[in-house]
Write a protein that holds these residues in place. Structure first.
Motif, PDB file in Angstrom:
ATOM      1  N   LEU A 387     -91.100  26.583 -79.739  1.00 25.05           N
ATOM      2  CA  LEU A 387     -91.370  25.338 -80.433  1.00 25.05           C
ATOM      3  C   LEU A 387     -90.331  24.989 -81.510  1.00 25.05           C
ATOM      4  CD1 LEU A 387     -93.566  23.220 -80.278  1.00 25.05           C
ATOM      5  CD2 LEU A 387     -94.745  24.404 -82.131  1.00 25.05           C
ATOM      6  N   ILE A 391     -88.061  21.577 -81.768  1.00 20.25           N
ATOM      7  CA  ILE A 391     -88.050  20.632 -82.890  1.00 20.25           C
ATOM      8  C   ILE A 391     -86.632  20.478 -83.447  1.00 20.25           C
ATOM      9  CG2 ILE A 391     -88.853  20.327 -85.278  1.00 20.25           C
ATOM     10  CD1 ILE A 391     -91.592  21.350 -84.308  1.00 20.25           C
ATOM     11  N   PHE A 408     -94.495  14.560 -85.438  1.00 17.29           N
ATOM     12  CA  PHE A 408     -95.005  15.095 -84.175  1.00 17.29           C
ATOM     13  C   PHE A 408     -96.517  15.139 -84.186  1.00 17.29           C
ATOM     14  CE2 PHE A 408     -90.947  17.025 -85.246  1.00 17.29           C
ATOM     15  CZ  PHE A 408     -90.183  16.572 -84.173  1.00 17.29           C
ATOM     16  N   LYS A 409     -97.075  14.998 -82.993  1.00 21.37           N
ATOM     17  CA  LYS A 409     -98.528  15.042 -82.867  1.00 21.37           C
ATOM     18  C   LYS A 409     -98.840  15.935 -81.677  1.00 21.37           C
ATOM     19  CE  LYS A 409    -101.705  11.571 -81.834  1.00 21.37           C
ATOM     20  NZ  LYS A 409    -102.000  10.154 -81.728  1.00 21.37           N
ATOM     21  N   PRO A 410     -99.819  16.855 -81.814  1.00 16.26           N
ATOM     22  CA  PRO A 410    -100.151  17.695 -80.662  1.00 16.26           C
ATOM     23  C   PRO A 410    -100.612  16.813 -79.505  1.00 16.26           C
ATOM     24  CG  PRO A 410    -101.384  18.364 -82.620  1.00 16.26           C
ATOM     25  CD  PRO A 410    -100.687  17.092 -82.963  1.00 16.26           C
ATOM     26  N   SER A 419     -97.735  21.095 -76.407  1.00 13.83           N
ATOM     27  CA  SER A 419     -97.120  19.809 -76.088  1.00 13.83           C
ATOM     28  C   SER A 419     -97.086  18.959 -77.347  1.00 13.83           C
ATOM     29  CB  SER A 419     -97.935  19.061 -75.036  1.00 13.83           C
ATOM     30  OG  SER A 419     -98.213  19.886 -73.933  1.00 13.83           O
ATOM     31  N   LEU A 420     -96.041  18.188 -77.484  1.00 15.13           N
ATOM     32  CA  LEU A 420     -95.881  17.359 -78.690  1.00 15.13           C
ATOM     33  C   LEU A 420     -95.556  15.926 -78.314  1.00 15.13           C
ATOM     34  CD1 LEU A 420     -93.454  19.442 -80.943  1.00 15.13           C
ATOM     35  CD2 LEU A 420     -95.930  19.293 -81.145  1.00 15.13           C
ATOM     36  N   GLU A 421     -96.234  14.995 -78.951  1.00 19.10           N
ATOM     37  CA  GLU A 421     -95.791  13.614 -78.871  1.00 19.10           C
ATOM     38  C   GLU A 421     -94.795  13.403 -80.004  1.00 19.10           C
ATOM     39  OE1 GLU A 421     -99.057  10.840 -79.053  1.00 19.10           O
ATOM     40  OE2 GLU A 421     -99.538  11.355 -76.980  1.00 19.10           O
ATOM     41  N   GLY A 439     -92.627  19.399 -74.704  1.00 23.20           N
ATOM     42  CA  GLY A 439     -93.394  20.637 -74.752  1.00 23.20           C
ATOM     43  C   GLY A 439     -92.608  21.835 -74.258  1.00 23.20           C
ATOM     44  N   TRP A 460     -88.338  17.516 -72.749  1.00 23.33           N
ATOM     45  CA  TRP A 460     -88.839  16.300 -73.372  1.00 23.33           C
ATOM     46  C   TRP A 460     -88.435  15.087 -72.565  1.00 23.33           C
ATOM     47  CZ3 TRP A 460     -84.376  18.536 -74.922  1.00 23.33           C
ATOM     48  CH2 TRP A 460     -83.286  17.715 -75.247  1.00 23.33           C
TER      49      TRP A 460
END
Ligand code: PHE
Length: 503
Positions: A387, A391, A408-410, A419-421, A439, A460
């Motif tokens: 992760l 990032i 970022f949002k899970p 997974s990240l938005e 993710g 991504w």
């Protein structure tokens, strides 16, 4: 213009020039010889082409009354007409006034009535003041402007006001200072345009005068091709990936099997995205011919029973379902094939891949959605990454496309965990907007492909249309893509440099 008339006018100009040496302003010819402005202009240009004269343009602005302005000059301004129609001291409802006289008392007129102290205004009514004499000074000015359209003759503020009210507009007028050219003659002479065989044969050319070449004449404008805005942004994003050491994946096939698009990505067969509502299925050929058999077996097992620390989905996996052909719904369907190949190599080698190409989803069409669009996808495979690397990668990547504030949002993807938005701060819109999804790919996807246990893969994806629309200020996707695309914009759009400082 008839040839004879043209020649007459040409000679008139030349004779005058012979007399006075310099004609300070061609407008004097218009009045002196009563020649229409456009006609004179074409005569002058024809004389320039043959080097009889030279022109120096003089540009100035003139006031022109708009249709509405013309009406005001004839009948008076609307506020004055309304004043005259109102009875002094009698409160009249604006609606009633409109109904009887057919004139609407607009906000602009209200402010004029107030400013001139001609009437009192209630919420919905108007009362003409008693004992007031109204003078329609704006009408008088408009009439004057008709007679003398020079802007500097009038109060600057007034000119601005009348322009804002759309009663007048400006016209650019070009006239010329005329001087003698290198081939000046007091009269036009017949000049040969070409040296022909006949002229050469009996030395006739010796008695002829020839036209000079005009080496300054403009050639025909060549209209070359223009890159579509999406291509410009794609080029920019590709260059960024290359700069960061990524290799481009082969994306030249729109039809993909459900297997690579979904099953290889550990996306269960009952997943709603596999529904015909979201996915276009191909009728002919309905099924893909080949999927590597041993790998397919491992995928089937993982879906049904799990493995690699997972309990799977516990359902009966169908080969038939997996082999159905579809239009790929995301570029991750390409990444899965590439990662499988990577997993099949004898010795694993860290890799960075990207792709930018078209995907298809059976969506309801609206101003921002079409059933086909472009995705940008990045994939990184290496030992022991996770992760934090993902990032960090975003910080570098998105900064290069001009977005330096990220949130970022899970999120959930069947094939990544976590997974990240991704949300990026958009300086033009002044807020964070969703820009992508990402993710760390799940072991249930990577291990059956043959990738070693200590290898992780980050991925991504983002759309190409959205950043392009924001960058070029397009707010309807139909202006960007498809037959309604605006060709004028395509031709004139600047090269794309997506830096925050730029725009
Ligand atoms: N395929 C995802 C999408 O269509 C994007 C994505 C790619 C997410 C890779 C995670 C990893 O939105």
């Amino acid at each position: 213009m008839e040839d004879a008339e043209k020649k007459d006018l040409q000679n008139t100009v030349l004779k005058k020039l012979e007399e006075v040496e310099t004609i300070e302003n061609s407008e004097s010819l218009e009045t002196e010889f009563n020649i229409d402005h456009d006609k004179l202009e074409s005569i002058l240009k024809s004389l320039v082409v043959d080097f009889y004269i030279e022109l120096q343009p003089i540009k100035r602005q003139e006031i022109r009354l708009t249709e509405e302005g013309q009406e005001c000059a004839e009948k008076g301004t609307p506020e004055f007409r309304i004043f005259n129609l109102l009875e002094p001291g009698v409160e009249t409802e604006k609606v009633d006034f409109h109904n009887t006289h057919g004139i609407e008392i607009t906000k602009q007129i209200i402010s004029k009535l107030k400013l001139n102290k001609w009437a009192n205004l209630g919420k919905s009514s108007v009362t003409r003041l008693e004992g007031v004499e109204a003078v329609d000074s704006d009408r008088a000015i408009l009439e004057e402007m008709l007679a003398d359209p020079t802007p500097t003759k009038y109060d600057n503020k007034k000119v601005k006001e009348l322009k804002n009210r759309k009663l007048i507009k400006f016209a650019s007028i070009t006239s010329y200072t005329i001087t003698k050219g290198v081939d000046f003659a007091p009269e036009v002479v017949e000049r040969e345009a070409e040296l022909t065989i006949d002229l050469l044969r009996n030395d006739e050319y010796k008695n002829k005068i020839f036209k000079k070449f005009n080496v300054l004449a403009k050639g025909i404008e060549i209209d070359g091709g223009h890159l579509h805005p999406l291509l410009k942004v794609r080029t920019l994003v590709r260059d960024i990936f290359f700069e960061m050491g990524f290799e481009e994946m082969e994306t030249g096939q729109y039809v993909e099997s459900s297997f690579w698009n979904f099953d290889a990505l550990f996306q269960p067969q009952q997943h709603p995205a596999r529904d015909a509502h979201d996915t276009f299925f191909i009728d002919e050929p309905k099924y893909t011919k080949e999927v590597p058999a041993d790998y397919m077996e491992r995928v089937k097992n993982t879906h049904e029973k799990g493995g690699y620390g997972s309990i799977g989905y516990d359902y009966d996996w169908s080969e038939d379902e997996a082999k159905k052909n579809i239009l790929r719904t995301h570029t991750t369907g390409v990444s899965s094939k590439v990662l499988y190949k990577l997993g099949q190599q004898e010795k694993f080698e860290p890799k960075k891949y990207f792709s930018i190409d078209r995907v298809f989803r059976n969506e309801t069409l609206d101003a921002t959605h079409l059933a086909e669009f472009h995705q940008v996808e990045g994939v990184v495979a290496d030992y022991n990454i996770g992760l934090s690397n993902l990032i960090e990668m975003f910080k570098v990547f998105f900064k290069k496309i001009g977005i330096d504030k990220l949130k970022f949002k899970p999120a959930y993807n069947p094939y990544t965990e976590p997974s990240l938005e991704i949300f990026g701060y958009h300086p033009k819109l002044g807020k964070y907007v969703e820009i992508g999804n990402s993710g760390v790919f799940r072991p249930e996807m990577l291990r059956p492909m043959g990738l070693p246990e200590n290898v992780n893969v980050l991925g991504w994806g983002l759309g190409l249309e959205r950043p392009t629309m924001i960058y070029y200020g397009i707010d309807n996707i139909r202006e960007l893509f498809g037959h309604q695309a605006d060709m004028k914009k395509t031709k004139s759009n600047s090269v794309c440099y997506m830096s925050t400082k730029d725009k």
